[in-house]
Design a protein around this motif. Structure first.
Motif, PDB file in Angstrom:
ATOM      1  N   MET A   1       0.823  -1.205   0.000  1.00 40.93           N
ATOM      2  CA  MET A   1       0.000   0.000   0.000  1.00 40.93           C
ATOM      3  C   MET A   1       0.861   1.261   0.000  1.00 40.93           C
ATOM      4  O   MET A   1       0.582   2.224  -0.711  1.00 40.93           O
ATOM      5  CB  MET A   1      -0.924  -0.003   1.220  1.00 40.93           C
ATOM      6  CG  MET A   1      -1.945   1.127   1.234  1.00 40.93           C
ATOM      7  SD  MET A   1      -3.182   0.997  -0.071  1.00 40.93           S
ATOM      8  CE  MET A   1      -4.153  -0.384   0.556  1.00 40.93           C
ATOM      9  N   ASN A   2       1.928   1.229   0.830  1.00 41.05           N
ATOM     10  CA  ASN A   2       2.823   2.386   0.885  1.00 41.05           C
ATOM     11  C   ASN A   2       3.494   2.627  -0.452  1.00 41.05           C
ATOM     12  O   ASN A   2       3.657   3.780  -0.880  1.00 41.05           O
ATOM     13  CB  ASN A   2       3.876   2.193   1.979  1.00 41.05           C
ATOM     14  CG  ASN A   2       3.294   2.334   3.368  1.00 41.05           C
ATOM     15  OD1 ASN A   2       2.261   2.978   3.556  1.00 41.05           O
ATOM     16  ND2 ASN A   2       3.939   1.730   4.354  1.00 41.05           N
ATOM     17  N   ARG A   5       0.982   4.185  -2.797  1.00 38.40           N
ATOM     18  CA  ARG A   5       0.721   5.579  -2.408  1.00 38.40           C
ATOM     19  C   ARG A   5       1.876   6.480  -2.841  1.00 38.40           C
ATOM     20  O   ARG A   5       1.654   7.566  -3.392  1.00 38.40           O
ATOM     21  CB  ARG A   5       0.499   5.668  -0.905  1.00 38.40           C
ATOM     22  CG  ARG A   5       0.219   7.088  -0.425  1.00 38.40           C
ATOM     23  CD  ARG A   5      -0.163   7.158   1.045  1.00 38.40           C
ATOM     24  NE  ARG A   5       0.896   6.650   1.902  1.00 38.40           N
ATOM     25  CZ  ARG A   5       0.780   5.539   2.634  1.00 38.40           C
ATOM     26  NH1 ARG A   5      -0.324   4.820   2.578  1.00 38.40           N
ATOM     27  NH2 ARG A   5       1.773   5.148   3.401  1.00 38.40           N
ATOM     28  N   ASN A   6       3.086   6.041  -2.584  1.00 43.78           N
ATOM     29  CA  ASN A   6       4.252   6.840  -2.961  1.00 43.78           C
ATOM     30  C   ASN A   6       4.369   6.989  -4.473  1.00 43.78           C
ATOM     31  O   ASN A   6       4.716   8.061  -4.979  1.00 43.78           O
ATOM     32  CB  ASN A   6       5.527   6.195  -2.400  1.00 43.78           C
ATOM     33  CG  ASN A   6       5.576   6.233  -0.886  1.00 43.78           C
ATOM     34  OD1 ASN A   6       4.934   7.084  -0.261  1.00 43.78           O
ATOM     35  ND2 ASN A   6       6.313   5.319  -0.276  1.00 43.78           N
ATOM     36  N   SER A 186     -10.837  11.499  13.006  1.00 43.86           N
ATOM     37  CA  SER A 186      -9.483  10.998  13.269  1.00 43.86           C
ATOM     38  C   SER A 186      -9.075  11.217  14.716  1.00 43.86           C
ATOM     39  O   SER A 186      -8.255  10.465  15.258  1.00 43.86           O
ATOM     40  CB  SER A 186      -8.479  11.684  12.335  1.00 43.86           C
ATOM     41  OG  SER A 186      -8.563  11.171  11.030  1.00 43.86           O
ATOM     42  N   TRP A 194      -6.154   5.378  11.535  1.00 46.61           N
ATOM     43  CA  TRP A 194      -5.264   4.376  10.927  1.00 46.61           C
ATOM     44  C   TRP A 194      -5.635   4.165   9.460  1.00 46.61           C
ATOM     45  O   TRP A 194      -4.757   4.118   8.593  1.00 46.61           O
ATOM     46  CB  TRP A 194      -5.369   3.058  11.691  1.00 46.61           C
ATOM     47  CG  TRP A 194      -4.499   1.972  11.120  1.00 46.61           C
ATOM     48  CD1 TRP A 194      -3.179   1.748  11.408  1.00 46.61           C
ATOM     49  CD2 TRP A 194      -4.881   0.975  10.157  1.00 46.61           C
ATOM     50  NE1 TRP A 194      -2.706   0.679  10.687  1.00 46.61           N
ATOM     51  CE2 TRP A 194      -3.732   0.185   9.911  1.00 46.61           C
ATOM     52  CE3 TRP A 194      -6.064   0.682   9.496  1.00 46.61           C
ATOM     53  CZ2 TRP A 194      -3.748  -0.881   9.016  1.00 46.61           C
ATOM     54  CZ3 TRP A 194      -6.092  -0.370   8.604  1.00 46.61           C
ATOM     55  CH2 TRP A 194      -4.938  -1.151   8.368  1.00 46.61           C
ATOM     56  N   CYS A 195      -6.924   4.040   9.192  1.00 43.53           N
ATOM     57  CA  CYS A 195      -7.388   3.860   7.805  1.00 43.53           C
ATOM     58  C   CYS A 195      -7.016   5.073   6.960  1.00 43.53           C
ATOM     59  O   CYS A 195      -6.595   4.934   5.797  1.00 43.53           O
ATOM     60  CB  CYS A 195      -8.893   3.635   7.770  1.00 43.53           C
ATOM     61  SG  CYS A 195      -9.434   2.047   8.435  1.00 43.53           S
ATOM     62  N   ASN A 197      -4.525   7.141   7.373  1.00 40.81           N
ATOM     63  CA  ASN A 197      -3.090   7.135   7.097  1.00 40.81           C
ATOM     64  C   ASN A 197      -2.718   6.151   5.988  1.00 40.81           C
ATOM     65  O   ASN A 197      -1.726   6.340   5.286  1.00 40.81           O
ATOM     66  CB  ASN A 197      -2.314   6.783   8.369  1.00 40.81           C
ATOM     67  CG  ASN A 197      -2.370   7.882   9.402  1.00 40.81           C
ATOM     68  OD1 ASN A 197      -2.537   9.052   9.065  1.00 40.81           O
ATOM     69  ND2 ASN A 197      -2.265   7.522  10.674  1.00 40.81           N
ATOM     70  N   GLN A 198      -3.532   5.112   5.836  1.00 40.80           N
ATOM     71  CA  GLN A 198      -3.245   4.092   4.824  1.00 40.80           C
ATOM     72  C   GLN A 198      -3.782   4.480   3.447  1.00 40.80           C
ATOM     73  O   GLN A 198      -3.095   4.278   2.435  1.00 40.80           O
ATOM     74  CB  GLN A 198      -3.852   2.738   5.245  1.00 40.80           C
ATOM     75  CG  GLN A 198      -3.327   2.181   6.546  1.00 40.80           C
ATOM     76  CD  GLN A 198      -1.829   1.963   6.536  1.00 40.80           C
ATOM     77  OE1 GLN A 198      -1.285   1.393   5.579  1.00 40.80           O
ATOM     78  NE2 GLN A 198      -1.156   2.418   7.572  1.00 40.80           N
ATOM     79  N   ILE A 199      -4.997   5.014   3.384  1.00 42.72           N
ATOM     80  CA  ILE A 199      -5.648   5.148   2.075  1.00 42.72           C
ATOM     81  C   ILE A 199      -6.167   6.543   1.741  1.00 42.72           C
ATOM     82  O   ILE A 199      -6.549   6.793   0.593  1.00 42.72           O
ATOM     83  CB  ILE A 199      -6.838   4.165   1.954  1.00 42.72           C
ATOM     84  CG1 ILE A 199      -7.918   4.494   2.985  1.00 42.72           C
ATOM     85  CG2 ILE A 199      -6.364   2.731   2.108  1.00 42.72           C
ATOM     86  CD1 ILE A 199      -9.187   3.681   2.825  1.00 42.72           C
ATOM     87  N   GLU A 201      -4.763   9.522   1.337  1.00 44.51           N
ATOM     88  CA  GLU A 201      -4.008  10.228   0.300  1.00 44.51           C
ATOM     89  C   GLU A 201      -4.262   9.618  -1.073  1.00 44.51           C
ATOM     90  O   GLU A 201      -4.385  10.325  -2.081  1.00 44.51           O
ATOM     91  CB  GLU A 201      -2.514  10.194   0.627  1.00 44.51           C
ATOM     92  CG  GLU A 201      -1.665  11.014  -0.337  1.00 44.51           C
ATOM     93  CD  GLU A 201      -0.202  11.036   0.044  1.00 44.51           C
ATOM     94  OE1 GLU A 201       0.622  11.427  -0.800  1.00 44.51           O
ATOM     95  OE2 GLU A 201       0.125  10.646   1.181  1.00 44.51           O
TER      96      GLU A 201
END
Length: 322
Positions: A1-2, A5-6, A186, A194-195, A197-199, A201
């Motif tokens: 996932m990271n 995203r990056n 948040s 947490w969600c 921060n993961q998705i 962006e």
């Protein structure tokens, strides 16, 4: 996932270009009978804007919000510079290039909307002050229901009929409320944070891409007769916006990192929001939305170049700290 995203954030301009090319040639590639996913109604575009702002609000760190409170005079000054310079520069550019009708309105709309989330990402790349950048975006967003319709009424109100209350309500419900709701959720629910921060962006960037691609799809025929002078007008507005941001920071003695953040914030308008407003309030003038879509491409392209140049310039020792 990271990794995804990056990749999406780092190559946002490339992904935007690819998706918009698909949107433009969709009929040629898949035939007129195939359902076009890029031809979305205005209410769907409004939902995409709201989702984007919800994601932004969910990602706002509490510490950075506190930092905004500590330096609120500079945040308000930066917001003042943005909302003063960009509308006036938009009017100047539109007048200089003798723009009329929907092109004039479109350029004014570009200059009226608040800063974009992309400026926060590019501030990070440029080694600018990220918390200051987030503060500027947040401040401009929260004030947008009051300032944006006021600017539009002042600069184009004599040319078209505009409803201040309707525009203000739309911005309040579509922009401000989702940011506040996202930030609040948040703070209350760790799982939501947490969600986010993961998705969040990823969702925000995909929504922005889809909004601009939709405008491209809606205006396929207009691109064939796109006036070249419009490109130069929007480019000049972008460059002047960067200059106003830098000069505005210099006048009050901001350090280099804060000036970088203000430069990117002022020059990179939320043209995705402008696109939605154009489609909602000027549905018979697609050129208005086209101006906003073109500015999105332009400011992303120039913003990446500016951020990379800043990154290569060493910061003085007194500017190293946050």
């Amino acid at each position: 996932m990271n990794a995804f995203r990056n990749c999406l954030s780092k190559y946002l301009l490339i992904w935007l270009s690819i998706v918009c090319l698909f949107a433009f040639f969709w009929g040629d590639l898949f035939g007129a009978k195939t359902r076009d996913p890029f031809l979305i109604p205005t209410i769907a575009m409004q939902s995409l804007i709201a989702i984007t702002m919800l994601a932004i609000g969910s990602l706002l760190p509490l510490d950075e919000v506190r930092n905004v409170g500590k330096r609120w005079p500079l945040v308000l000054w930066g917001t003042f510079i943005q909302y003063l310079s960009m509308p006036l520069l938009a009017w100047f550019v539109a007048t200089l290039f003798h723009l009329e009708g929907p092109y004039f309105i479109g350029v004014i709309l570009v200059g009226s909307v608040p800063g974009a989330m992309a400026s926060n990402m590019l501030t990070m790349i440029s080694r600018g002050n990220i918390s200051f950048s987030v503060g500027l975006t947040t401040s401009a967003t929260l004030l947008s229901p009051l300032i944006v319709p006021s600017v539009l009424l002042f600069l184009v109100g004599t040319k078209v009929s505009l409803d201040f209350g309707s525009i203000a309500t739309t911005l309040l419900l579509t922009v401000v409320c989702p940011v506040v709701i996202g930030f609040t959720l948040s703070r209350i629910f760790k799982f939501w944070q947490w969600c986010a921060n993961q998705i969040a962006e990823i969702i925000a960037n995909i929504a922005i891409i889809w909004i601009i691609a939709s405008v491209v799809a809606q205006n396929r025929t207009l691109f064939e007769h796109l006036p070249l002078f419009l490109f130069f007008a929007l480019l000049l507005l972008n460059i002047l916006g960067y200059s106003a941001g830098w000069f505005g920071g210099w006048t009050v003695g901001m350090d280099a990192r804060m000036r970088r953040a203000l430069l990117l914030e002022v020059g990179m308008q939320n043209a995705g929001l402008g696109t939605f407003l154009a489609r909602r309030y000027f549905p018979d003038d697609p050129e208005c939305a086209l101006c906003c879509a073109m500015y999105t491409f332009g400011c992303m392209f120039t913003g990446i170049i500016v951020a990379r140049i800043f990154r290569a310039i060493p910061l003085k020792e007194k500017d190293q700290s946050v």
